[in-house]
Design a protein around this motif. Structure first.
Motif, PDB file in Angstrom:
ATOM      1  N   ASN A 152       0.831  -1.207   0.000  1.00  0.00           N
ATOM      2  CA  ASN A 152       0.000   0.000   0.000  1.00  0.00           C
ATOM      3  C   ASN A 152       0.865   1.258   0.000  1.00  0.00           C
ATOM      4  O   ASN A 152       0.590   2.222  -0.725  1.00  0.00           O
ATOM      5  CB  ASN A 152      -0.926  -0.004   1.209  1.00  0.00           C
ATOM      6  CG  ASN A 152      -2.026  -1.053   1.108  1.00  0.00           C
ATOM      7  OD1 ASN A 152      -2.339  -1.522   0.021  1.00  0.00           O
ATOM      8  ND2 ASN A 152      -2.600  -1.423   2.241  1.00  0.00           N
ATOM      9  N   GLY A 153       1.917   1.243   0.828  1.00  0.00           N
ATOM     10  CA  GLY A 153       2.797   2.404   0.909  1.00  0.00           C
ATOM     11  C   GLY A 153       3.527   2.666  -0.394  1.00  0.00           C
ATOM     12  O   GLY A 153       3.632   3.812  -0.849  1.00  0.00           O
ATOM     13  N   LEU A 154       4.049   1.614  -1.017  1.00  0.00           N
ATOM     14  CA  LEU A 154       4.799   1.792  -2.257  1.00  0.00           C
ATOM     15  C   LEU A 154       3.883   2.122  -3.428  1.00  0.00           C
ATOM     16  O   LEU A 154       4.274   2.873  -4.331  1.00  0.00           O
ATOM     17  CB  LEU A 154       5.620   0.535  -2.544  1.00  0.00           C
ATOM     18  CG  LEU A 154       6.787   0.295  -1.579  1.00  0.00           C
ATOM     19  CD1 LEU A 154       7.464  -1.033  -1.871  1.00  0.00           C
ATOM     20  CD2 LEU A 154       7.801   1.433  -1.651  1.00  0.00           C
ATOM     21  N   ASN A 155       2.654   1.597  -3.435  1.00  0.00           N
ATOM     22  CA  ASN A 155       1.699   1.984  -4.479  1.00  0.00           C
ATOM     23  C   ASN A 155       1.393   3.471  -4.387  1.00  0.00           C
ATOM     24  O   ASN A 155       1.308   4.171  -5.410  1.00  0.00           O
ATOM     25  CB  ASN A 155       0.406   1.179  -4.340  1.00  0.00           C
ATOM     26  CG  ASN A 155       0.558  -0.258  -4.791  1.00  0.00           C
ATOM     27  OD1 ASN A 155       1.462  -0.581  -5.547  1.00  0.00           O
ATOM     28  ND2 ASN A 155      -0.320  -1.128  -4.328  1.00  0.00           N
ATOM     29  N   ASP A 156       1.239   3.960  -3.165  1.00  0.00           N
ATOM     30  CA  ASP A 156       0.988   5.388  -2.950  1.00  0.00           C
ATOM     31  C   ASP A 156       2.183   6.219  -3.396  1.00  0.00           C
ATOM     32  O   ASP A 156       2.030   7.262  -4.045  1.00  0.00           O
ATOM     33  CB  ASP A 156       0.679   5.626  -1.471  1.00  0.00           C
ATOM     34  CG  ASP A 156       0.292   7.067  -1.185  1.00  0.00           C
ATOM     35  OD1 ASP A 156      -0.648   7.576  -1.842  1.00  0.00           O
ATOM     36  OD2 ASP A 156       0.934   7.704  -0.322  1.00  0.00           O
ATOM     37  N   LEU A 157       3.383   5.745  -3.064  1.00  0.00           N
ATOM     38  CA  LEU A 157       4.600   6.450  -3.470  1.00  0.00           C
ATOM     39  C   LEU A 157       4.701   6.541  -4.983  1.00  0.00           C
ATOM     40  O   LEU A 157       4.959   7.626  -5.535  1.00  0.00           O
ATOM     41  CB  LEU A 157       5.828   5.724  -2.908  1.00  0.00           C
ATOM     42  CG  LEU A 157       7.192   6.135  -3.481  1.00  0.00           C
ATOM     43  CD1 LEU A 157       7.503   7.587  -3.136  1.00  0.00           C
ATOM     44  CD2 LEU A 157       8.299   5.218  -2.969  1.00  0.00           C
ATOM     45  N   MET A 158       4.489   5.424  -5.679  1.00  0.00           N
ATOM     46  CA  MET A 158       4.629   5.427  -7.129  1.00  0.00           C
ATOM     47  C   MET A 158       3.546   6.264  -7.796  1.00  0.00           C
ATOM     48  O   MET A 158       3.782   6.866  -8.851  1.00  0.00           O
ATOM     49  CB  MET A 158       4.594   3.992  -7.659  1.00  0.00           C
ATOM     50  CG  MET A 158       5.768   3.139  -7.189  1.00  0.00           C
ATOM     51  SD  MET A 158       7.384   3.917  -7.427  1.00  0.00           S
ATOM     52  CE  MET A 158       7.484   3.959  -9.219  1.00  0.00           C
TER      53      MET A 158
END
Length: 342
Positions: free
Chosen positions: A284-290
């Motif tokens: 979830n965190g990396l999807n938000d970052l990307m």
């Protein structure tokens, strides 16, 4: 009738640690059969992997799983173009089982032997999905034994941008879970407990984020968790809150380093692979970052996040196409930097 010349087929064997995986990759159809045996029950009694027990169990299971996978795929030895096996890195005894079996099988079947780098297998695992990245991209490899940021320019053209100087992220999860009495394997148990946690009760550090660079350090978080646990009231909620804070610190640290790597290289694609890549909070965190950087993250399906034969079969296929095969000598490389790959 043999279909050997119609579509390249590679048998993949994974025995680097505590899971025995076998799969067949078909150039046209993808993974057509696979089997995985986990040694969790064997090692749970000891709270961690016992290398000698792991090796012995690979000996018991590898041939049986190979027979099973070949039967399920409806293939004979004449259909197989190459046998790929994990040559390293990993536990030396476990690697020797797979390397010896795989190399011997290729010799007896009259096909090519292909030694595969375990982490390259993880790195390429998202290529087995319909929605897959294209070279070049940044790869975050997070597992029990490795945490690395890699600039992947092409197959075999890898630049290590940063890696853990002590415990890998997955190792820190497992060790912290063990301190908390959560059993083995601890990482997934800690992640489930964190779902019951409340944000803000505990604040953990984000190690090595206050200085430049892309290396990681997670052993301090384990110590911080032990000290926090000692001083808490011991309630179930306190344990859940500690698990939440620990996981949040690991995820934030990985996100900060990924953001730096993307900025440094200008890449817009991020591959996340290895056992920890199945962690929902991390995804979830990396999807938000990307999303924020107008990029995209790619992951293997959950069953291909942990060690498996499918990723070895696919990596072996890629090496087969490059004409990179093993000699008659049986080799295992417990330490094998990715930078040494061609």
């Amino acid at each position: 009738m043999s279909t050997k010349n119609m579509s390249t087929k590679i048998l993949g064997i994974e025995t680097s640690c505590d899971e025995t995986g076998v799969a067949v990759f078909d150039e046209q159809e993808g993974i057509i059969a696979q089997a995985l045996y986990s040694q969790i029950d064997i090692h749970a009694e000891y709270g961690g992997v016992v290398p000698e027990l792991a090796s012995r169990d690979h000996i018991r299971k590898t041939a049986l799983l190979t027979e099973q996978v070949m039967s399920e795929a409806g293939l004979t030895k004449q259909d197989i173009d190459g046998v790929a096996f994990t040559q390293g890195p990993g536990l030396i005894g476990a690697l020797l089982v797979g390397s010896t079996f795989g190399r011997s099988l290729a010799y007896s079947w009259g096909c090519k032997a292909i030694g595969v780098h375990h982490m390259e297998g993880h790195l390429l695992a998202p290529m087995l999905e319909q929605n897959k990245p294209e070279f070049p991209f940044i790869a975050l490899l997070v597992s029990g034994g490795h945490t690395q940021l890699v600039d992947v320019k092409d197959l075999g053209d890898y630049e290590i941008l940063g890696e853990s100087i002590d415990d890998a992220a997955g190792e820190a999860f497992d060790k912290t879970a063990k301190i908390m009495g959560l059993g083995y394997p601890g990482g997934p148990m800690l992640a489930r407990l964190a779902e019951q946690g409340v944000a803000g009760r505990y604040k953990f550090p984000r190690p090595m984020t206050d200085r430049p660079g892309l290396d990681f350090s997670f052993s301090g978080l384990k110590t911080f968790a032990a000290n926090t646990l000692r001083d808490c009231d011991g309630s179930e909620q306190a344990l859940a809150d500690i698990a939440y804070a620990f996981q949040e610190a690991v995820v934030d640290t990985l996100m900060i380093k990924c953001r730096r790597a993307l900025k440094q290289t200008g890449r817009k694609q991020l591959v996340v692979a290895g056992g920890v890549s199945a962690n929902v909070s991390l995804r979830n965190g990396l999807n938000d970052l990307m999303s924020k950087v107008n990029g995209k993250a790619f992951y293997p399906r959950p069953e291909f996040c942990t060690d498996n034969g499918a990723m070895i079969a696919y990596a072996g296929f890629c090496r087969y196409k490059l004409g990179q095969f093993e000699s008659l000598a049986i080799k295992a490389k417990p330490r094998w930097p990715m930078s040494e790959l061609r």
